[in-house]
Design an enzyme around this catalytic site. Structure first.
Site, PDB file in Angstrom:
ATOM      1  N   LYS A 111       0.836  -1.212   0.000  1.00  0.00           N
ATOM      2  CA  LYS A 111       0.000   0.000   0.000  1.00  0.00           C
ATOM      3  C   LYS A 111       0.869   1.259   0.000  1.00  0.00           C
ATOM      4  O   LYS A 111       0.543   2.247  -0.654  1.00  0.00           O
ATOM      5  CB  LYS A 111      -0.921   0.022   1.222  1.00  0.00           C
ATOM      6  CG  LYS A 111      -1.931  -1.122   1.232  1.00  0.00           C
ATOM      7  CD  LYS A 111      -3.264  -0.684   0.652  1.00  0.00           C
ATOM      8  CE  LYS A 111      -4.125  -1.805   0.129  1.00  0.00           C
ATOM      9  NZ  LYS A 111      -4.531  -2.792   1.099  1.00  0.00           N
ATOM     10  N   LYS A 194      -5.191 -12.423  -8.062  1.00  0.00           N
ATOM     11  CA  LYS A 194      -6.233 -12.341  -7.045  1.00  0.00           C
ATOM     12  C   LYS A 194      -7.458 -11.584  -7.542  1.00  0.00           C
ATOM     13  O   LYS A 194      -7.333 -10.550  -8.198  1.00  0.00           O
ATOM     14  CB  LYS A 194      -5.634 -11.599  -5.843  1.00  0.00           C
ATOM     15  CG  LYS A 194      -6.526 -11.509  -4.646  1.00  0.00           C
ATOM     16  CD  LYS A 194      -5.923 -10.602  -3.589  1.00  0.00           C
ATOM     17  CE  LYS A 194      -7.027  -9.916  -2.829  1.00  0.00           C
ATOM     18  NZ  LYS A 194      -6.588  -8.858  -1.957  1.00  0.00           N
ATOM     19  N   LYS A 197     -11.253  -5.942  -5.197  1.00  0.00           N
ATOM     20  CA  LYS A 197     -11.935  -4.705  -5.576  1.00  0.00           C
ATOM     21  C   LYS A 197     -10.972  -3.765  -6.281  1.00  0.00           C
ATOM     22  O   LYS A 197     -11.286  -3.186  -7.306  1.00  0.00           O
ATOM     23  CB  LYS A 197     -12.507  -4.025  -4.332  1.00  0.00           C
ATOM     24  CG  LYS A 197     -13.672  -4.775  -3.726  1.00  0.00           C
ATOM     25  CD  LYS A 197     -13.886  -4.413  -2.251  1.00  0.00           C
ATOM     26  CE  LYS A 197     -14.273  -5.600  -1.444  1.00  0.00           C
ATOM     27  NZ  LYS A 197     -14.222  -5.409   0.000  1.00  0.00           N
TER      28      LYS A 197
HETATM   29  P1  TYM Z   1     -11.149  -7.578   2.856  1.00  0.00           P
HETATM   30  O1  TYM Z   1     -12.313  -6.686   3.097  1.00  0.00           O
HETATM   31  O2  TYM Z   1     -10.124  -7.158   1.847  1.00  0.00           O
HETATM   32  O3  TYM Z   1     -11.667  -9.004   2.453  1.00  0.00           O
HETATM   33  C1  TYM Z   1     -12.617  -9.663   3.275  1.00  0.00           C
HETATM   34  C2  TYM Z   1     -12.349 -11.152   3.304  1.00  0.00           C
HETATM   35  O4  TYM Z   1     -12.388 -11.669   1.975  1.00  0.00           O
HETATM   36  C3  TYM Z   1     -11.201 -12.395   1.706  1.00  0.00           C
HETATM   37  N1  TYM Z   1     -10.834 -12.237   0.301  1.00  0.00           N
HETATM   38  C4  TYM Z   1     -10.484 -13.263  -0.473  1.00  0.00           C
HETATM   39  N2  TYM Z   1     -10.395 -14.581  -0.222  1.00  0.00           N
HETATM   40  C5  TYM Z   1     -10.040 -15.379  -1.234  1.00  0.00           C
HETATM   41  N3  TYM Z   1      -9.772 -14.929  -2.483  1.00  0.00           N
HETATM   42  C6  TYM Z   1      -9.852 -13.617  -2.782  1.00  0.00           C
HETATM   43  N4  TYM Z   1      -9.612 -13.179  -4.006  1.00  0.00           N
HETATM   44  C7  TYM Z   1     -10.220 -12.703  -1.758  1.00  0.00           C
HETATM   45  N5  TYM Z   1     -10.402 -11.357  -1.686  1.00  0.00           N
HETATM   46  C8  TYM Z   1     -10.774 -11.094  -0.411  1.00  0.00           C
HETATM   47  C9  TYM Z   1     -10.140 -11.788   2.619  1.00  0.00           C
HETATM   48  O5  TYM Z   1      -9.089 -12.700   2.841  1.00  0.00           O
HETATM   49  C10 TYM Z   1     -10.957 -11.524   3.864  1.00  0.00           C
HETATM   50  O6  TYM Z   1     -11.074 -12.697   4.620  1.00  0.00           O
HETATM   51  N6  TYM Z   1      -8.340  -6.801   6.874  1.00  0.00           N
HETATM   52  C11 TYM Z   1      -9.492  -7.496   6.371  1.00  0.00           C
HETATM   53  C12 TYM Z   1     -10.779  -7.192   7.119  1.00  0.00           C
HETATM   54  C13 TYM Z   1     -10.667  -7.475   8.571  1.00  0.00           C
HETATM   55  C14 TYM Z   1     -10.701  -8.739   9.210  1.00  0.00           C
HETATM   56  C15 TYM Z   1     -10.533  -8.494  10.589  1.00  0.00           C
HETATM   57  C16 TYM Z   1     -10.858 -10.039   8.726  1.00  0.00           C
HETATM   58  C17 TYM Z   1     -10.499  -6.536   9.540  1.00  0.00           C
HETATM   59  N7  TYM Z   1     -10.407  -7.148  10.773  1.00  0.00           N
HETATM   60  C18 TYM Z   1     -10.521  -9.537  11.519  1.00  0.00           C
HETATM   61  C19 TYM Z   1     -10.846 -11.082   9.660  1.00  0.00           C
HETATM   62  C20 TYM Z   1     -10.673 -10.831  11.028  1.00  0.00           C
HETATM   63  C21 TYM Z   1      -9.674  -7.103   4.931  1.00  0.00           C
HETATM   64  O7  TYM Z   1      -9.218  -6.077   4.487  1.00  0.00           O
HETATM   65  O8  TYM Z   1     -10.443  -7.962   4.225  1.00  0.00           O
END
Ligand code: TYM
Length: 330
Positions: A111, A194, A197
């Protein structure tokens, strides 16, 4: 009973990656565990979302969570910023997180490279906030995709560090949870690693069947295998990865066999099957989404009850942590 915690940042509509990364087997999971599903709106602040759209984004994720089938009577569904206890534990844990390790985090480096003018303190301590989300309910399992693996590892480091610093066995070692042993990474249809978004290559759960068909049709392919049992190029492996999660074993082995036979000219059929099976997964949720989104009273009730239950669990942890760290009242 085990505690499971799953979170998603409100930065757009839910896509297949989110679904298979964070919501895996949620029906069974909700029946068998104490589950928390939350919307990580504080996490989304690192990119300074427009105040006019922040609430809309939270509402979108909440409605889509519910449309997927998360059950507010079985699980605790809440918005992170409704639980102020998280902010206090975040402050306390920040004192145990070191600059060197935070700067080395892959997501931070990425980032910071992409946005050199917005390397804020929140971005640096993002993994601490995520660890807080998990430790505040002392979760056993965290359903996540591959991209969150390092954050989970850091959570275990902070849990360990806290326990050994204060000579307690308070925090558990939360484990990542997904299909089998390996965490999943749902790839994009553009041949990239991957689905995401910011990558702009998503199939969203709310996409109409026509859109899904069009997106899958446009997936990167070539002329076909270059002989029997040849290795698959990444972009073809990607299609098989998605097929494995949305289709039956028979369908997958049918196409694996076709690949291994070295035959060509069947990608059209594969894509049609893939689109059909993705639509089968997403349709039940797409059909519910608008009704849920328009029911403000229901959404208000869900978040109120969710916040109340989440705060009850969080304040218990915070009380213990304060005591362990030596805070006393007069
Ligand atoms: P975020 O919002 O980017 O994504 C949410 C969840 O979706 C999963 N994910 C994927 N899994 C497989 N393949 C993909 N292409 C893919 N894109 C997204 C992410 O691994 C995630 O599980 N930091 C986290 C949000 C968060 C969180 C937490 C998650 C904040 N606190 C505590 C678990 C526990 C995030 O940015 O996810």
């Amino acid at each position: 009973m085990k505690t499971v915690l799953s979170g998603i940042r409100p930065t757009g509509n839910l896509h297949l990656g989110n679904y298979y990364g964070a919501l895996i087997n949620f029906v069974k999971m909700q029946q068998e565990n104490r589950c928390f599903f939350f919307i990580a709106d504080w996490h989304s602040l690192t990119t300074h979302p427009d105040p006019k759209t922040l609430h809309i984004n939270v509402k979108d994720v909440l409605s889509q969570y519910l449309a997927c089938g998360l059950n507010p009577e079985q699980s605790t569904i809440y918005v992170q910023s409704d639980v102020p206890e998280i902010a206090e534990l975040y402050l306390l844990l920040n004192m145990h997180a070191y600059l060197g390790e935070l700067e080395k985090t892959v997501s931070f480096k990425e980032k910071a490279r992409q946005n050199p003018n917005n390397v804020n303190a929140g971005l640096l301590t993002y993994p601490v906030l995520m660890a807080t989300d998990i430790l505040i309910h002392n979760a056993d399992y965290v359903p996540v995709g591959k991209d969150q693996e390092q954050h989970l590892e850091m959570t275990r480091t902070y849990a360990n560090r806290f326990n050994s610093k204060y000579g307690v066995k308070y925090f558990k070692q939360p484990k990542p949870f997904n299909f089998g042993q390996e965490l999943i990474k749902i790839p994009g249809l553009d041949g990239s690693g991957k689905m995401g978004k910011s990558e702009g290559n998503c199939i969203y759960l709310i996409d109409e069947p026509k859109i899904i068909e069009k997106k899958v049709k446009g997936a990167l392919t070539d002329n076909g295998p270059e002989g029997e049992n040849s290795p698959k190029p990444n972009y073809i492996e990607n299609l098989f990865t998605i097929l494995k999660v949305v289709s039956t074993e028979e369908v997958v082995s049918f196409y694996e066999n076709l690949w291994n036979s070295g035959e060509q000219r069947w990608y059209g059929k594969l894509k049609a099957q893939l689109a059909e099976d993705i639509i089968k997964v997403t349709s039940p949720m797409r059909e519910k989404i608008n009704d849920i989104k328009n029911d403000d009273e229901f959404l208000r009730r869900v978040t109120e009850i969710g916040a109340e239950k989440a705060r009850e669990s969080a304040s218990k942890t915070l009380k213990d942590v304060r005591e362990i760290m030596g805070f006393r009242s007069f």
